[in-house]
Design a protein around this motif. Structure first.
Motif, mmCIF file in Angstrom:
data_model
loop_
_atom_site.group_PDB
_atom_site.id
_atom_site.type_symbol
_atom_site.label_atom_id
_atom_site.label_comp_id
_atom_site.label_asym_id
_atom_site.label_seq_id
_atom_site.Cartn_x
_atom_site.Cartn_y
_atom_site.Cartn_z
ATOM 1 N N VAL A 139 0.831 -1.200 0.000
ATOM 2 C CA VAL A 139 0.000 0.000 0.000
ATOM 3 C C VAL A 139 0.872 1.260 0.000
ATOM 4 N N VAL A 140 1.988 1.228 0.714
ATOM 5 C CA VAL A 140 2.904 2.373 0.765
ATOM 6 C C VAL A 140 3.816 2.304 -0.458
ATOM 7 N N LEU A 141 3.336 2.872 -1.565
ATOM 8 C CA LEU A 141 4.017 2.705 -2.853
ATOM 9 C C LEU A 141 4.433 4.026 -3.490
ATOM 10 N N ALA A 142 4.488 5.096 -2.715
ATOM 11 C CA ALA A 142 4.783 6.407 -3.290
ATOM 12 C C ALA A 142 6.182 6.483 -3.900
ATOM 13 N N VAL A 143 7.095 5.649 -3.443
ATOM 14 C CA VAL A 143 8.468 5.709 -3.978
ATOM 15 C C VAL A 143 8.510 5.285 -5.442
ATOM 16 N N ILE A 144 7.620 4.369 -5.843
ATOM 17 C CA ILE A 144 7.666 3.847 -7.212
ATOM 18 C C ILE A 144 7.478 4.965 -8.243
ATOM 19 N N PRO A 145 6.415 5.771 -8.175
ATOM 20 C CA PRO A 145 6.329 6.877 -9.153
ATOM 21 C C PRO A 145 7.434 7.912 -8.993
ATOM 22 N N TYR A 187 15.788 2.703 -0.488
ATOM 23 C CA TYR A 187 14.718 2.967 0.476
ATOM 24 C C TYR A 187 13.503 2.087 0.187
ATOM 25 N N GLN A 188 13.161 1.923 -1.099
ATOM 26 C CA GLN A 188 12.022 1.073 -1.442
ATOM 27 C C GLN A 188 12.257 -0.364 -0.997
ATOM 28 N N LEU A 189 13.492 -0.818 -1.056
ATOM 29 C CA LEU A 189 13.779 -2.182 -0.616
ATOM 30 C C LEU A 189 13.432 -2.353 0.854
ATOM 31 N N PHE A 190 13.606 -1.301 1.657
ATOM 32 C CA PHE A 190 13.262 -1.386 3.074
ATOM 33 C C PHE A 190 11.790 -1.073 3.335
ATOM 34 N N LEU A 191 11.057 -0.777 2.276
ATOM 35 C CA LEU A 191 9.602 -0.672 2.387
ATOM 36 C C LEU A 191 8.918 -1.938 1.905
ATOM 37 N N GLY A 192 9.452 -2.521 0.843
ATOM 38 C CA GLY A 192 8.853 -3.741 0.311
ATOM 39 C C GLY A 192 9.636 -4.246 -0.879
ATOM 40 N N GLU A 193 10.244 -5.398 -0.727
ATOM 41 C CA GLU A 193 11.066 -5.948 -1.788
ATOM 42 C C GLU A 193 10.228 -6.505 -2.933
ATOM 43 N N GLU A 194 9.120 -7.164 -2.581
ATOM 44 C CA GLU A 194 8.336 -7.821 -3.622
ATOM 45 C C GLU A 194 7.714 -6.801 -4.570
ATOM 46 N N ILE A 195 7.211 -5.698 -4.028
ATOM 47 C CA ILE A 195 6.612 -4.690 -4.902
ATOM 48 C C ILE A 195 7.674 -4.047 -5.777
ATOM 49 N N LEU A 196 8.913 -3.971 -5.290
ATOM 50 C CA LEU A 196 10.010 -3.462 -6.116
ATOM 51 C C LEU A 196 10.266 -4.408 -7.281
ATOM 52 N N LEU A 197 10.207 -5.716 -7.026
ATOM 53 C CA LEU A 197 10.384 -6.703 -8.087
ATOM 54 C C LEU A 197 9.247 -6.606 -9.102
ATOM 55 N N LEU A 198 8.006 -6.467 -8.616
ATOM 56 C CA LEU A 198 6.859 -6.360 -9.521
ATOM 57 C C LEU A 198 6.960 -5.093 -10.369
ATOM 58 N N ALA A 199 7.356 -3.983 -9.739
ATOM 59 C CA ALA A 199 7.484 -2.733 -10.482
ATOM 60 C C ALA A 199 8.583 -2.832 -11.532
ATOM 61 N N ALA A 200 9.700 -3.450 -11.162
ATOM 62 C CA ALA A 200 10.790 -3.612 -12.116
ATOM 63 C C ALA A 200 10.354 -4.477 -13.295
ATOM 64 N N THR A 201 9.588 -5.525 -13.006
ATOM 65 C CA THR A 201 9.088 -6.385 -14.076
ATOM 66 C C THR A 201 8.162 -5.602 -14.996
ATOM 67 N N GLY A 202 7.277 -4.787 -14.398
ATOM 68 C CA GLY A 202 6.392 -3.971 -15.210
ATOM 69 C C GLY A 202 7.153 -2.995 -16.089
ATOM 70 N N LEU A 203 8.236 -2.402 -15.555
ATOM 71 C CA LEU A 203 9.044 -1.475 -16.346
ATOM 72 C C LEU A 203 9.767 -2.189 -17.487
#
Length: 527
Positions: free
Chosen positions: A143-149, A171-187
């Protein structure tokens, strides 16, 4: 402020009493998350390692870095946790998560692709999409995904951008690693589609930013290398967390989410793992609208790229689908594949923003706005359901436990906490972590191959306690009980409720219990 207001409205039941209310759809996840906030505060304030604790799953402990402790949020909010309670921290995390994510996407869209009013709608969708509301019941790391945009904001290539982006990735890694992986895959999918639609421009972008991106990755790696080593090679680490096949069906993409105006709980129950994993559920009107927007605006290159990206990522989230190829790769084997549908949210939000702007220049704008409204109204979220929380027994809050437990020893809840009932973890936090407890709700190694699993590998006595608590008979072996209590370094066994045959069973094995502060207590004599 509008996004904050919307988030507070959705969570108003929780905000009415953050430490006394519980999100009904969270299962045991709220118990686990509040314990994560509490243990982080305890470890940091006592000068102990925030990546590991022996206070849970004693004596083996828990690798906190290998769990979703969200140190990037739980550490800054330590003052809130200590002064106001982890329930307030929990409510703040969910509120700023929804509102902050919406605002960050609004800011990106307004800077890159759309007018402010159109970007506001796109941001609103990104922050309050069905999957976001589903995870807001239990998973602030989704839910805390503001770093991605913020990572995608326009910046010139160069050293400064590499430093900023590297810091954001870390910093995003210390918020959530899996969402970072999903975002990277989407990119990556976005980049592949971009390269297919406009190879010259994509190649020019890659040449211009290659060094900057590589530098950002190196900076991030240097910053997180020690923590990642601890996660994957430290004590109580594990090599993967396999969930089995858990992809979306086509029906899951077009159905309405549970907590929405048109939601049907009976339908969603058959299409998702649970209420917190409704990772698609865009609703068929929105799917039709997205297809219509892509067709109507197909002359815009960005629209074609966004449409193709959405379709490919949605396909990736399906079972069966191309996921079978990714599932064999490192890190991906631990992902719940239905969550890839969350990577469809930003491109859909962008398409909505582009559509709003395009309508402003047409004589049919009122008809178009009505179509957008008709697609979004069915998935408008309804307030999350809360229930009153059972208070912690006074045995733990008034210090009575101190008369039974020596420093460095454990209180054994009967039965010990596990993913099905994690409430004793809150008892421990309420007692200021003055004692350890066995087992618990966390992710750790299981079996000789050290594959990841939810909860500890239960000792025989723990399993038999659960059977007796469920009324399945008391067959606890006295010798095994003694061995397990010694293994746990137990000073006391406590039982909150007279469940099944468990109390009588323990009376026979440990002697007559004493009712103190809302629990039955059996002291465990030790030299």
């Amino acid at each position: 402020m509008a996004y904050v207001f919307a988030a507070v409205v959705l969570l108003h039941g929780l905000w009415s009493d953050p430490n006394g209310r519980y999100l009904y759809d969270s299962g045991q996840d709220q118990e686990q998350w509040q314990w994560f906030f509490d243990i982080t505060a305890h470890q940091v304030l006592n000068g102990q390692n925030p990546l590991f604790t022996g206070l849970l799953n004693h004596p083996d402990g828990v690798n906190l870095m290998a769990n979703t402790t969200m140190l990037g949020l739980s550490i800054p909010l330590i003052p809130v946790t200590v002064l106001l309670g982890s329930g307030v921290t929990w409510a703040i995390a969910l509120t700023i998560g929804l509102a902050g994510t919406a605002f960050a996407w609004y800011w990106l869209f307004s800077r890159r692709i759309a007018s402010a009013p159109a970007a506001a709608l796109g941001g609103l969708f990104c922050g309050f999409a069905p999957a976001m509301i589903s995870h807001a019941n239990a998973h602030p790391n989704f839910v805390v995904l503001a770093v991605i945009p913020c990572l995608l904001l326009p910046r010139p290539p160069g050293r400064r951008t590499a430093i900023v982006v590297g810091l954001l990735i870390a910093y995003q890694l210390f918020l959530g690693e899996e969402i970072l992986l999903l975002a990277a895959t989407g990119l990556v999918v976005f980049g592949i589609v971009h390269g297919w639609v406009d190879p010259g421009r994509a190649a020019a972008f890659a040449r211009r930013y290659a060094t900057t991106i590589a530098g950002a990755g190196l900076i991030a790696l240097v910053l997180v290398a020690g923590s990642l080593f601890w996660q994957f090679r430290g004590p109580q680490s594990y090599h993967s967390l396999v969930h089995g096949r858990a992809g979306n069906s086509l029906h899951a993409l077009t159905a309405f989410p549970t907590r929405s105006l048109f939601g049907d709980p009976e339908v969603t129950r058959q299409l998702s793992l649970n209420r917190t994993e409704e990772n698609a559920f865009f609703g068929w009107p929105l799917i039709i609208l997205v297809i219509g927007l892509v067709f109507a605006l197909r002359k815009q290159q960005l629209v074609r790229i966004l449409g193709a990206t959405t379709a490919l990522i949605g396909w990736l989230s399906l079972t069966p689908g191309p996921w079978t190829l990714l599932a064999q790769l490192p890190l991906y084997e631990s992902v719940i594949e239905s969550r890839f549908a969350m990577a469809c949210i930003p491109p859909i939000g962008a398409l909505l923003a582009l559509g709003i702007d395009a309508l402003r220049a047409t004589p049919f704008r009122w008809l178009g706005w009505a179509a957008i409204g008709a697609a979004l109204v069915p998935i408008v979220p309804t307030p999350l359901v809360v229930v009153d929380r059972r208070p912690v027994p006074s045995f733990f809050t008034d210090g009575s436990w101190r008369g039974y437990v020596r420093p460095g020893h454990t209180v054994v809840p009967a039965p010990p906490p596990n993913p099905a009932d994690a409430r004793p973890m809150r008892w421990q936090a309420a007692a200021g972590f003055g004692f350890a407890i066995p087992e618990g709700y966390f992710v750790g190694p299981y079996g000789p191959d050290r594959g990841g699993a939810y909860g500890a590998q239960p000792r025989p006595t723990a399993t038999l306690m659960r059977q007796a608590a469920n009324g399945d008979g008391c067959v606890i072996d006295p010798a095994q009980l003694d061995a397990d209590l010694r293994y746990w370094r137990a000073d006391a066994v406590v039982l909150e409720h007279d469940r099944g045959e468990l109390r009588g069973c323990l009376d026979e094995l440990l002697g007559r219990s004493t009712f103190v502060g809302g629990v039955w207590v059996w002291p465990v004599a030790r030299p």
